[in-house]
Motif scaffolding. Structure first.
Motif, PDB file in Angstrom:
ATOM      1  N   TYR A 155       0.813  -1.211   0.000  1.00 50.38           N
ATOM      2  CA  TYR A 155       0.000   0.000   0.000  1.00 50.38           C
ATOM      3  C   TYR A 155       0.852   1.270   0.000  1.00 50.38           C
ATOM      4  CZ  TYR A 155      -3.354   3.537   1.484  1.00 50.38           C
ATOM      5  OH  TYR A 155      -4.093   4.686   1.576  1.00 50.38           O
ATOM      6  N   PRO A 156       1.780   1.431   0.958  1.00 48.85           N
ATOM      7  CA  PRO A 156       2.594   2.653   0.922  1.00 48.85           C
ATOM      8  C   PRO A 156       3.524   2.709  -0.283  1.00 48.85           C
ATOM      9  CG  PRO A 156       3.371   1.162   2.645  1.00 48.85           C
ATOM     10  CD  PRO A 156       2.055   0.621   2.156  1.00 48.85           C
ATOM     11  N   THR A 157       3.946   1.553  -0.803  1.00 55.75           N
ATOM     12  CA  THR A 157       4.782   1.570  -1.997  1.00 55.75           C
ATOM     13  C   THR A 157       4.003   2.130  -3.178  1.00 55.75           C
ATOM     14  OG1 THR A 157       6.171  -0.272  -1.260  1.00 55.75           O
ATOM     15  CG2 THR A 157       6.052   0.133  -3.636  1.00 55.75           C
ATOM     16  N   ALA A 158       2.762   1.699  -3.336  1.00 59.32           N
ATOM     17  CA  ALA A 158       1.944   2.167  -4.457  1.00 59.32           C
ATOM     18  C   ALA A 158       1.712   3.669  -4.379  1.00 59.32           C
ATOM     19  CB  ALA A 158       0.613   1.417  -4.474  1.00 59.32           C
ATOM     20  N   TYR A 159       1.168   4.126  -3.267  1.00 59.36           N
ATOM     21  CA  TYR A 159       0.785   5.536  -3.182  1.00 59.36           C
ATOM     22  C   TYR A 159       1.973   6.447  -2.872  1.00 59.36           C
ATOM     23  CZ  TYR A 159      -3.970   3.940  -3.614  1.00 59.36           C
ATOM     24  OH  TYR A 159      -5.121   3.369  -4.100  1.00 59.36           O
ATOM     25  N   GLY A 160       2.978   5.908  -2.186  1.00 62.38           N
ATOM     26  CA  GLY A 160       4.175   6.704  -1.944  1.00 62.38           C
ATOM     27  C   GLY A 160       4.901   7.021  -3.237  1.00 62.38           C
TER      28      GLY A 160
ATOM     29  N   TYR B  60      -2.082  -2.877  -6.417  1.00 65.06           N
ATOM     30  CA  TYR B  60      -0.979  -2.079  -5.878  1.00 65.06           C
ATOM     31  C   TYR B  60       0.284  -2.218  -6.719  1.00 65.06           C
ATOM     32  CZ  TYR B  60      -3.895  -1.483  -1.752  1.00 65.06           C
ATOM     33  OH  TYR B  60      -4.917  -1.164  -0.903  1.00 65.06           O
ATOM     34  N   VAL B  61       0.486  -3.376  -7.311  1.00 63.15           N
ATOM     35  CA  VAL B  61       1.637  -3.554  -8.202  1.00 63.15           C
ATOM     36  C   VAL B  61       1.502  -2.626  -9.412  1.00 63.15           C
ATOM     37  CG1 VAL B  61       2.734  -5.155  -9.819  1.00 63.15           C
ATOM     38  CG2 VAL B  61       2.228  -5.892  -7.490  1.00 63.15           C
ATOM     39  N   CYS B  62       0.314  -2.604 -10.002  1.00 61.21           N
ATOM     40  CA  CYS B  62       0.091  -1.727 -11.158  1.00 61.21           C
ATOM     41  C   CYS B  62       0.317  -0.262 -10.799  1.00 61.21           C
ATOM     42  CB  CYS B  62      -1.312  -1.932 -11.707  1.00 61.21           C
ATOM     43  SG  CYS B  62      -1.546  -3.509 -12.570  1.00 61.21           S
TER      44      CYS B  62
END
Length: 539
Positions: free
Chosen positions: A76-81, A123-125
């Protein structure tokens, strides 16, 4: 609230999803105090209410654990960060963002299993979009390496064909939007029927929450379908001109993007939201602040995403509480007869949520359960939660596929004393002599919901006291507590010596810094669930 539903959760993340029964199922069932009168030594816990401050989250709900969980990377934080980091900060584009390493992302997909395969794919996308290095088109390769591509695509396609009927309208909308976006990313959107797309577009026009509507509009546009945010835009100008308290920052940002308008009050509110602990909120706020921006516009605060050298982003160090943990804390307080001593900060927060018309629908029942347990009048949202709990249907038969929904419905019926509903439950045949932790939990919630005879039948031939002793010896406090509760509801004889020994047996589970709180295993950090389990044993 957090999973916000928007799936907003520290932890967890914050996506726009969460079904009511899943939220309740995450909380434990209610305990019985049966089995006859037994004299026991007075339990510890005089400072329980005061020491709950150690579990106080940044949002004034109780945290699941006192441990710091903000160090490891998560999807989650990787995607939106990453999405936040690549947005412009002012007169120039954002700083270069470290390219993501596909192998590291694939490993994260395998290990960060709090979400379903389709949500992990989403989230990967997002993580691979809009930055240098691997692109969204490479998401399929990452998911293949992680071993979840087929599951993710099947889950997304199935949900778009037939959304889960247990999901509320906004959860369904957000989930379909996310899954359609994911299928577009993976090159499978062409397999979604036109009827499903038209249905999503119609639901988008009828929905009133800006965030899921924005995502649905964008997902449909990418699939070649035009959608209108008809209801979400009603009164938009008034809301955008209003003060910050009138609209949650993430909803304000989405509304500004839908309306393509950024009046000064909203600009001021969203600039403050750039400090929010939730990366999704920061990303949408930053997106909205680019509406109508020019070269002369003031530069924005630099992103705080903290992207690592491998391109991943760690969980937010802000430790947020959840309603699940708060419910467990409430149960601990009532087991110790300290519900009237519940911390003021907690009661204030529960009442605020109960009066918040923007509260995520999936939070209402668990909020109502928590307020009921603490004998608090929490307002209209909690009252609606009580009504919704009464309307929840219990599956006629417990299966591996419906166990979370089954448990959630039974736990709600137990909390509000709604009585036993006929439901068929059979435990695994290989557990006749030693019930698993999951089966013990099933037995206890059955009895708490009024199905005591059925619960007793399921425990026949099982020495539950021995099971509890073994769990304590093995370092599993929660299972030990459930075993004792199962023994009580089954009217199994519990030796007086066992009750006398319990305070001593539990000493090694006490938190070193906060001795009236308990850890799931010896030497660990206190958790709300383990503290509840301990006081149910000591009650």
């Amino acid at each position: 609230m957090q999973n916000s539903l928007l799936h907003r959760h520290p932890r967890r993340r914050h996506h726009v999803v969460a079904a009511v029964v899943v939220a309740i199922a995450a909380a434990l069932g209610v305990s019985l105090y049966g089995g006859g009168a037994v004299e026991r030594p007075g339990p510890p816990g005089g400072g329980l209410a005061e020491q709950l401050d150690a579990l106080r989250g940044a949002n004034d709900l109780v945290r699941a654990s006192r441990a710091d969980v903000g160090r490891e990377p998560a999807l989650y934080p990787t995607a939106y960060g990453r999405l936040e980091a690549v947005l412009p900060t002012g007169r120039r584009t954002g700083e270069p963002v470290p390219a993501i390493r596909p192998a590291a992302l694939a490993n994260l997909v395998r290990t960060d299993v709090l979400d379903t395969p389709a949500w992990r794919a989403h989230y990967v996308c997002l993580s691979l979009s809009g930055s240098k290095g691997p692109k969204a088109a490479d998401a399929a390769i990452v998911l293949e390496q992680a071993g979840v591509r087929e599951q993710a695509e099947s889950e997304a396609l199935a949900y778009l064909r037939a959304p889960d009927r247990r999901d509320d309208v906004l959860t369904s909308l957000a989930t379909r939007a996310a899954f359609l976006s994911t299928l577009t990313c993976l090159g499978r959107a062409g397999e979604v029927s036109r009827a499903a797309l038209d249905h999503l577009a119609a639901d988008t026009a009828r929905a009133d929450q800006p965030v899921p509507v924005l995502y649905a509009v964008e997902a449909l546009r990418a699939a070649g379908v035009r959608a209108r945010a008809t209801r979400a835009l009603r009164g938009a100008d008034v809301l955008l001109e209003g003060d910050c308290a009138g609209l949650d920052p993430i909803q304000r940002a989405a509304l500004a993007l839908l309306r393509q308008r950024l009046p000064q009050p909203t600009r001021d509110c969203l600039r403050a939201a750039l400090h929010d602990s939730d990366p999704q909120t920061r990303w949408l706020a930053r997106r909205a602040l680019t509406v109508g921006a020019s070269d002369s516009s003031p530069a924005l605060l630099a992103p705080v995403s903290g992207i690592r050298s491998d391109g991943l982003v760690a969980k937010s160090p802000a430790q947020l509480g959840t309603l699940t943990a708060t419910y467990n804390a409430a149960r601990a307080l009532t087991a110790r007869a300290q519900q009237e001593q519940a911390p003021g900060w907690l009661k204030k927060r529960l009442r605020q949520m109960g009066s918040d018309r923007r509260l995520d629908p999936s939070d209402r029942v668990l909020l109502a359960m928590t307020c009921h347990r603490l004998a608090l009048a929490c307002g209209p949202q909690a009252e609606r939660g009580v009504e919704e709990a009464g309307a929840m249907k219990v599956p006629v038969r417990l299966t591996a596929e419906n166990q979370r929904g089954w448990y959630g419905a039974m736990a709600a019926r137990a909390e509000f004393g709604l009585g036993c509903r006929h439901t068929s439950v059979e435990l695994p045949t290989d557990e006749h002599l030693r019930l698993s932790s999951r089966s013990l939990r099933t037995v206890v919630v059955l009895a708490d919901a009024g199905c005591a005879a059925q619960a007793a039948r399921l425990t026949e031939g099982t020495d539950l006291v021995a099971r509890a002793r073994q769990a304590l010896a093995d370092g599993d406090l929660v299972t030990a507590s459930d075993a004792v509760q199962a023994a009580l509801v089954s009217d199994q004889s519990i030796p007086h010596a066992f009750w006398s020994e319990l305070p001593g047996l539990l000493k090694r589970y006490r938190d070193v810094k906060f001795p009236d709180l308990y850890a799931p295993s010896p030497g660990g950090a206190a958790s709300a669930d383990a503290t509840r389990a301990a006081y149910y044993l000591l009650a």
